[in-house]
Design a protein around this motif. Sequence first.
Motif, mmCIF file in Angstrom:
data_model
loop_
_atom_site.group_PDB
_atom_site.id
_atom_site.type_symbol
_atom_site.label_atom_id
_atom_site.label_comp_id
_atom_site.label_asym_id
_atom_site.label_seq_id
_atom_site.Cartn_x
_atom_site.Cartn_y
_atom_site.Cartn_z
ATOM 1 N N ILE A 92 -9.679 1.822 5.708
ATOM 2 C CA ILE A 92 -8.496 1.448 6.479
ATOM 3 C C ILE A 92 -8.578 -0.004 6.949
ATOM 4 O O ILE A 92 -7.612 -0.766 6.828
ATOM 5 C CB ILE A 92 -8.319 2.400 7.680
ATOM 6 C CG1 ILE A 92 -8.010 3.813 7.191
ATOM 7 C CG2 ILE A 92 -7.204 1.908 8.608
ATOM 8 C CD1 ILE A 92 -8.094 4.875 8.274
ATOM 9 N N LEU A 143 -6.866 -1.557 2.940
ATOM 10 C CA LEU A 143 -5.416 -1.315 2.943
ATOM 11 C C LEU A 143 -4.574 -2.580 2.994
ATOM 12 O O LEU A 143 -3.493 -2.630 2.408
ATOM 13 C CB LEU A 143 -5.044 -0.403 4.113
ATOM 14 C CG LEU A 143 -5.362 1.078 3.948
ATOM 15 C CD1 LEU A 143 -4.937 1.858 5.178
ATOM 16 C CD2 LEU A 143 -4.667 1.643 2.712
ATOM 17 N N ASP A 144 -5.046 -3.602 3.681
ATOM 18 C CA ASP A 144 -4.265 -4.834 3.812
ATOM 19 C C ASP A 144 -4.755 -5.955 2.892
ATOM 20 O O ASP A 144 -4.406 -7.115 3.109
ATOM 21 C CB ASP A 144 -4.267 -5.298 5.275
ATOM 22 C CG ASP A 144 -3.382 -4.429 6.159
ATOM 23 O OD1 ASP A 144 -2.155 -4.452 5.982
ATOM 24 O OD2 ASP A 144 -3.924 -3.698 7.013
ATOM 25 N N TRP A 151 -0.143 -3.714 -4.171
ATOM 26 C CA TRP A 151 -0.379 -2.543 -3.344
ATOM 27 C C TRP A 151 -0.495 -1.239 -4.144
ATOM 28 O O TRP A 151 -1.233 -0.343 -3.728
ATOM 29 C CB TRP A 151 0.676 -2.390 -2.248
ATOM 30 C CG TRP A 151 0.066 -1.721 -1.048
ATOM 31 C CD1 TRP A 151 -0.769 -2.277 -0.135
ATOM 32 C CD2 TRP A 151 0.177 -0.337 -0.685
ATOM 33 N NE1 TRP A 151 -1.184 -1.346 0.787
ATOM 34 C CE2 TRP A 151 -0.612 -0.144 0.475
ATOM 35 C CE3 TRP A 151 0.863 0.744 -1.216
ATOM 36 C CZ2 TRP A 151 -0.727 1.090 1.105
ATOM 37 C CZ3 TRP A 151 0.749 1.976 -0.590
ATOM 38 C CH2 TRP A 151 -0.040 2.149 0.554
ATOM 39 N N PHE A 189 -1.736 8.310 5.641
ATOM 40 C CA PHE A 189 -1.746 7.426 4.470
ATOM 41 C C PHE A 189 -0.829 7.950 3.373
ATOM 42 O O PHE A 189 -0.006 7.200 2.824
ATOM 43 C CB PHE A 189 -3.173 7.279 3.936
ATOM 44 C CG PHE A 189 -3.246 6.608 2.594
ATOM 45 C CD1 PHE A 189 -3.093 5.249 2.474
ATOM 46 C CD2 PHE A 189 -3.448 7.360 1.437
ATOM 47 C CE1 PHE A 189 -3.136 4.623 1.227
ATOM 48 C CE2 PHE A 189 -3.506 6.752 0.195
ATOM 49 C CZ PHE A 189 -3.354 5.381 0.087
ATOM 50 N N TYR A 210 -3.266 1.451 -3.423
ATOM 51 C CA TYR A 210 -2.953 2.873 -3.215
ATOM 52 C C TYR A 210 -3.810 3.761 -4.104
ATOM 53 O O TYR A 210 -4.400 4.752 -3.623
ATOM 54 C CB TYR A 210 -1.473 3.137 -3.498
ATOM 55 C CG TYR A 210 -1.164 4.612 -3.671
ATOM 56 C CD1 TYR A 210 -1.062 5.452 -2.569
ATOM 57 C CD2 TYR A 210 -1.012 5.168 -4.940
ATOM 58 C CE1 TYR A 210 -0.813 6.808 -2.719
ATOM 59 C CE2 TYR A 210 -0.760 6.525 -5.101
ATOM 60 C CZ TYR A 210 -0.660 7.340 -3.987
ATOM 61 O OH TYR A 210 -0.425 8.682 -4.153
ATOM 62 N N VAL A 212 -7.492 3.761 -2.786
ATOM 63 C CA VAL A 212 -7.672 4.441 -1.499
ATOM 64 C C VAL A 212 -7.336 5.929 -1.620
ATOM 65 O O VAL A 212 -8.027 6.778 -1.038
ATOM 66 C CB VAL A 212 -6.810 3.770 -0.404
ATOM 67 C CG1 VAL A 212 -6.918 4.544 0.914
ATOM 68 C CG2 VAL A 212 -7.255 2.330 -0.196
#
Length: 343
Positions: A75, A79-80, A86, A124, A90, A93
């Motif tokens: 996290i 995530l960033d 992205w 999420f 995704y 993760v």
Amino acid sequence: MNPWPAVVGICSAMCADEEVRRRKAEKRRHVLERCTSGDIRMVKEYRRSAAGVDLCNSRHLRTIEALLMTSDYLIDNILDRKDVSWPVVYEFVADRFRSILQDITIQRLCCETTAGIVLRCLRFFIYAGYRLGTSWPGFQAKLNGDMIQQCISQLLFCYDGSSVHSCRCQNEWAEFAAIYLLYNLDSSEPCLYILSQPTKRRQHPLISLAFKIFLAKTTRNYVRFFRLVDQLPAACLSCAIHRHVKKFHRLALKVMNTGYSMKNCLYPLKNLATILALESEEEAGALCAEHGIEVKEGSAIFQKGSYQESSKKDPLSRYSFIDKFLTDDVKIFDIIKGHFSKK
């Protein structure tokens, strides 16, 4: 009572040494396992049950402390990430969260910490369902939906087997129960589950709001439904209800087409867009045209018999009542960690 003793994991790292060596030999390091600093930090990947694969080996199963550390790392550090798209973030993760859920299931972990980890996974997958379901053609909505339901099942098990005493745990339970109800609005099971809980739990503000939305949906009160939805205080709660919005748009148009069916009666598209939480008059007009309702001079003309069910597959749309939580200054890790973003 289960006659078989639970396996207890002893791995205290994010990835067991044996998997690190195997994947290094097979040259299967993921691009996101290389930190921006250049260091390599490998995270245990999800593995399916198959011949020759020992999923219950205690050396490969992570302790609850290692699982919490892994979820924190994913996290806070992944995530960033901006160096990849992205969808790539995704897929990485999502796979690693599936591995976390797998370790929890195999060990039958059930405590407040476990519930907190699974709730992060749930947030999420709920968030990703909205973000990618409206923008990425390659998104596997069915698999993502299955992961949401798996998280819900594990949380039901966690909260059934552990006490909900601390203030933090009570708030997390209320958020989970609200998501459970909002995501499954067409099912009575979440409603019955919440009604079976102690009165103090049911009186939580999130539960009260979610129940009002459920009742508005059940009574087909589309005006109250969208007013209440706009009051949801967090991104994941709004994302949870997203998949039901199109269905309620159709219901609202069907009801209005009968209720406002009068000769020379024009219903302003501006008012329709406001009631149905649409972005613009143009979007309201397109929705009417899609269902056979005539649009003239910025107004809809409702006539009995003119409403038609759309023959095309409904694409998922974005809505302002959700996007207000997802502005550029909002970090994804804040959403997944459950930091509420009130209006």
